[in-house]
Design a protein around this motif. Structure first.
Motif, PDB file in Angstrom:
ATOM      1  N   PRO A 175      -6.041  15.216  -6.627  1.00  0.00           N
ATOM      2  CA  PRO A 175      -6.188  13.951  -7.351  1.00  0.00           C
ATOM      3  C   PRO A 175      -7.436  13.962  -8.241  1.00  0.00           C
ATOM      4  O   PRO A 175      -8.520  14.347  -7.798  1.00  0.00           O
ATOM      5  N   ASP A 176      -7.273  13.516  -9.491  1.00  0.00           N
ATOM      6  CA  ASP A 176      -8.425  13.396 -10.382  1.00  0.00           C
ATOM      7  C   ASP A 176      -9.023  11.993 -10.268  1.00  0.00           C
ATOM      8  O   ASP A 176      -8.610  11.190  -9.426  1.00  0.00           O
ATOM      9  N   ASP A 177      -9.993  11.673 -11.110  1.00  0.00           N
ATOM     10  CA  ASP A 177     -10.665  10.373 -11.027  1.00  0.00           C
ATOM     11  C   ASP A 177      -9.671   9.218 -11.170  1.00  0.00           C
ATOM     12  O   ASP A 177      -9.749   8.218 -10.443  1.00  0.00           O
ATOM     13  N   ALA A 178      -8.746   9.358 -12.099  1.00  0.00           N
ATOM     14  CA  ALA A 178      -7.773   8.286 -12.329  1.00  0.00           C
ATOM     15  C   ALA A 178      -6.905   8.079 -11.092  1.00  0.00           C
ATOM     16  O   ALA A 178      -6.590   6.939 -10.722  1.00  0.00           O
ATOM     17  N   ALA A 179      -6.523   9.171 -10.438  1.00  0.00           N
ATOM     18  CA  ALA A 179      -5.705   9.068  -9.230  1.00  0.00           C
ATOM     19  C   ALA A 179      -6.475   8.397  -8.091  1.00  0.00           C
ATOM     20  O   ALA A 179      -5.917   7.574  -7.353  1.00  0.00           O
ATOM     21  N   TRP A 180      -7.760   8.742  -7.967  1.00  0.00           N
ATOM     22  CA  TRP A 180      -8.589   8.088  -6.938  1.00  0.00           C
ATOM     23  C   TRP A 180      -8.692   6.585  -7.207  1.00  0.00           C
ATOM     24  O   TRP A 180      -8.565   5.766  -6.293  1.00  0.00           O
ATOM     25  N   ARG A 181      -8.953   6.219  -8.448  1.00  0.00           N
ATOM     26  CA  ARG A 181      -9.076   4.793  -8.782  1.00  0.00           C
ATOM     27  C   ARG A 181      -7.780   4.050  -8.497  1.00  0.00           C
ATOM     28  O   ARG A 181      -7.791   2.939  -7.949  1.00  0.00           O
ATOM     29  N   GLU A 182      -6.665   4.657  -8.872  1.00  0.00           N
ATOM     30  CA  GLU A 182      -5.369   4.028  -8.665  1.00  0.00           C
ATOM     31  C   GLU A 182      -5.082   3.863  -7.174  1.00  0.00           C
ATOM     32  O   GLU A 182      -4.558   2.825  -6.741  1.00  0.00           O
ATOM     33  N   MET A 183      -5.425   4.855  -6.376  1.00  0.00           N
ATOM     34  CA  MET A 183      -5.185   4.796  -4.939  1.00  0.00           C
ATOM     35  C   MET A 183      -6.003   3.677  -4.296  1.00  0.00           C
ATOM     36  O   MET A 183      -5.495   2.914  -3.452  1.00  0.00           O
ATOM     37  N   PHE A 184      -7.256   3.571  -4.680  1.00  0.00           N
ATOM     38  CA  PHE A 184      -8.101   2.516  -4.114  1.00  0.00           C
ATOM     39  C   PHE A 184      -7.682   1.141  -4.638  1.00  0.00           C
ATOM     40  O   PHE A 184      -7.756   0.150  -3.907  1.00  0.00           O
ATOM     41  N   GLY A 218       0.840  -1.192   0.000  1.00  0.00           N
ATOM     42  CA  GLY A 218       0.000   0.000   0.000  1.00  0.00           C
ATOM     43  C   GLY A 218       0.872   1.237   0.000  1.00  0.00           C
ATOM     44  O   GLY A 218       2.083   1.172  -0.214  1.00  0.00           O
ATOM     45  N   GLY A 219       0.248   2.369   0.251  1.00  0.00           N
ATOM     46  CA  GLY A 219       0.971   3.623   0.189  1.00  0.00           C
ATOM     47  C   GLY A 219       0.795   4.274  -1.167  1.00  0.00           C
ATOM     48  O   GLY A 219      -0.187   4.022  -1.882  1.00  0.00           O
ATOM     49  N   PRO A 220       1.733   5.103  -1.575  1.00  0.00           N
ATOM     50  CA  PRO A 220       1.616   5.726  -2.901  1.00  0.00           C
ATOM     51  C   PRO A 220       1.684   4.663  -3.992  1.00  0.00           C
ATOM     52  O   PRO A 220       2.596   3.835  -3.980  1.00  0.00           O
ATOM     53  N   PRO A 221       0.757   4.643  -4.914  1.00  0.00           N
ATOM     54  CA  PRO A 221       0.867   3.711  -6.047  1.00  0.00           C
ATOM     55  C   PRO A 221       2.146   3.986  -6.828  1.00  0.00           C
ATOM     56  O   PRO A 221       2.727   5.078  -6.722  1.00  0.00           O
ATOM     57  N   PRO A 222       2.599   3.014  -7.592  1.00  0.00           N
ATOM     58  CA  PRO A 222       3.844   3.200  -8.356  1.00  0.00           C
ATOM     59  C   PRO A 222       3.821   4.493  -9.173  1.00  0.00           C
ATOM     60  O   PRO A 222       2.858   4.783  -9.890  1.00  0.00           O
ATOM     61  N   GLY A 223       4.863   5.293  -9.019  1.00  0.00           N
ATOM     62  CA  GLY A 223       4.977   6.539  -9.769  1.00  0.00           C
ATOM     63  C   GLY A 223       4.318   7.734  -9.122  1.00  0.00           C
ATOM     64  O   GLY A 223       4.407   8.852  -9.647  1.00  0.00           O
ATOM     65  N   VAL A 224       3.665   7.527  -7.955  1.00  0.00           N
ATOM     66  CA  VAL A 224       2.963   8.618  -7.271  1.00  0.00           C
ATOM     67  C   VAL A 224       3.776   9.064  -6.064  1.00  0.00           C
ATOM     68  O   VAL A 224       4.318   8.242  -5.326  1.00  0.00           O
ATOM     69  N   THR A 225       3.858  10.370  -5.865  1.00  0.00           N
ATOM     70  CA  THR A 225       4.539  10.929  -4.695  1.00  0.00           C
ATOM     71  C   THR A 225       3.519  11.538  -3.751  1.00  0.00           C
ATOM     72  O   THR A 225       2.651  12.303  -4.157  1.00  0.00           O
ATOM     73  N   LEU A 226       3.603  11.161  -2.484  1.00  0.00           N
ATOM     74  CA  LEU A 226       2.799  11.762  -1.431  1.00  0.00           C
ATOM     75  C   LEU A 226       3.747  12.447  -0.459  1.00  0.00           C
ATOM     76  O   LEU A 226       4.898  12.043  -0.334  1.00  0.00           O
ATOM     77  N   PRO A 227       3.310  13.509   0.244  1.00  0.00           N
ATOM     78  CA  PRO A 227       1.946  13.995   0.351  1.00  0.00           C
ATOM     79  C   PRO A 227       1.471  14.767  -0.872  1.00  0.00           C
ATOM     80  O   PRO A 227       2.262  15.355  -1.602  1.00  0.00           O
ATOM     81  N   ARG A 228       0.157  14.735  -1.017  1.00  0.00           N
ATOM     82  CA  ARG A 228      -0.522  15.466  -2.082  1.00  0.00           C
ATOM     83  C   ARG A 228      -1.579  16.326  -1.383  1.00  0.00           C
ATOM     84  O   ARG A 228      -2.447  15.786  -0.696  1.00  0.00           O
ATOM     85  N   VAL A 229      -1.506  17.621  -1.551  1.00  0.00           N
ATOM     86  CA  VAL A 229      -2.311  18.534  -0.747  1.00  0.00           C
ATOM     87  C   VAL A 229      -3.521  19.024  -1.528  1.00  0.00           C
ATOM     88  O   VAL A 229      -3.400  19.453  -2.677  1.00  0.00           O
ATOM     89  N   GLY A 230      -4.689  18.961  -0.891  1.00  0.00           N
ATOM     90  CA  GLY A 230      -5.904  19.527  -1.462  1.00  0.00           C
ATOM     91  C   GLY A 230      -6.807  18.496  -2.105  1.00  0.00           C
ATOM     92  O   GLY A 230      -6.349  17.597  -2.808  1.00  0.00           O
ATOM     93  N   PHE A 231      -8.108  18.662  -1.885  1.00  0.00           N
ATOM     94  CA  PHE A 231      -9.092  17.735  -2.427  1.00  0.00           C
ATOM     95  C   PHE A 231      -9.080  17.703  -3.947  1.00  0.00           C
ATOM     96  O   PHE A 231      -9.314  16.665  -4.575  1.00  0.00           O
ATOM     97  N   LEU A 232      -8.823  18.837  -4.582  1.00  0.00           N
ATOM     98  CA  LEU A 232      -8.869  18.903  -6.043  1.00  0.00           C
ATOM     99  C   LEU A 232      -7.605  18.374  -6.704  1.00  0.00           C
ATOM    100  O   LEU A 232      -7.565  18.234  -7.930  1.00  0.00           O
TER     101      LEU A 232
END
Length: 264
Positions: free
Chosen positions: A100-109, A84-98
């Motif tokens: 992550p887009d739909d693709a980022a939400w799907r990838e995170m889940f 778990g954690g950041p999906p491959p290629g993603v850096t966290l922290p990511r600030v603000g509700f806006l």
């Protein structure tokens, strides 16, 4: 204390580094047969640990992992859903509700919820054949502490917490205990790698990376221990929950966070 894990078969996901590596080593030291799951094997794994290369973003991977454990050791007694954690290629922290887009939400889940769900789905029938077992899901305190930072990650972990309790209710009478460990900020490469969380926060706070790790982050999160959590401290909690010595512990959430969470 003998954790009575000798000869038991444990599958640990995300086992190439950080918490997962510490869990795999600890269970191995306690005498368990360990199947370590990650994209690539690390030289830090003990030689006798069996490595299964798998990308858990692939919906078919969990079934292959469990099949490998059955072929190698005859079954599965323990499942540690640590990947778990950041999906491959993603850096966290990511600030603000806006942010992550739909693709980022799907990838995170996909990485933090669905991968664990599929691992459980593959392992439960095998555990039932052996009369029960133990599942430990590694979640996060961010699932309990909503924030404008990493909102998609926190939501995925909150969902994982819910699933753990539901599984405990359903399968506890059949001998499968399900518990959840909630780490806080743990000193892993999530923080230390180039461009990782420490670098991101350093840029936001006008500090250097080392200061973020040693001082800024613990103070920002009001960690009463004054430091980030060590992976071994999380691994020790996981090993105890996986052990028959915790035979009456199920549906629980064990927090290892240096005092970050304050609610009752």
């Amino acid at each position: 204390m003998d954790l009575q894990l000798s000869g038991r078969v444990a599958v640990v996901t995300g086992a190439s580094k950080g918490i997962g590596l510490a869990v795999a080593r600890t269970l191995h030291e306690e005498g368990a047969h360990v199947v370590a799951v990650s994209r690539t094997r690390t030289d830090d794994l003990p030689d006798k640990v069996v490595h299964v290369a798998a990308d858990l973003m692939d919906p078919q991977a969990p079934a292959r992992v469990v099949a490998a454990a059955v072929e190698e050791f005859g079954g599965v007694d323990i499942l540690v859903n640590n990947a778990g954690g950041p999906p491959p290629g993603v850096t966290l922290p990511r600030v603000g509700f806006l942010a992550p887009d739909d693709a980022a939400w799907r990838e995170m889940f996909e990485f933090n919820l669905f991968a664990a769900v599929r691992m459980v789905r593959a392992a439960v029938p095998v555990m039932l054949e052996r009369g029960g077992g133990a599942i430990v899901n590694v979640s996060s305190t961010m699932g309990k502490q909503p924030s404008a930072m990493n909102v998609d990650y926190g939501a995925a972990k909150a969902a994982l917490d819910h699933v753990g309790k539901a599984l405990s209710e359903e399968y506890g009478p059949q001998g499968i205990r399900v518990n959840t460990v909630l780490p806080g900020a743990v000193l892993t490469d999530w923080w230390t790698k180039e461009g990782g969380a420490a670098d991101v926060i350093a840029g936001m706070a006008g500090a250097d990376k080392d200061s973020v790790i040693s001082t800024v982050a613990p103070q920002m999160m009001r960690m009463v221990t004054g430091r980030l959590v060590h992976p071994q401290e999380v691994a020790d909690a996981v090993a105890l929950l996986a052990s028959p010595r915790s035979g009456s512990t199920t549906g629980s959430e064990v927090v290892v966070d240096g005092g970050f969470l304050k609610e009752l």
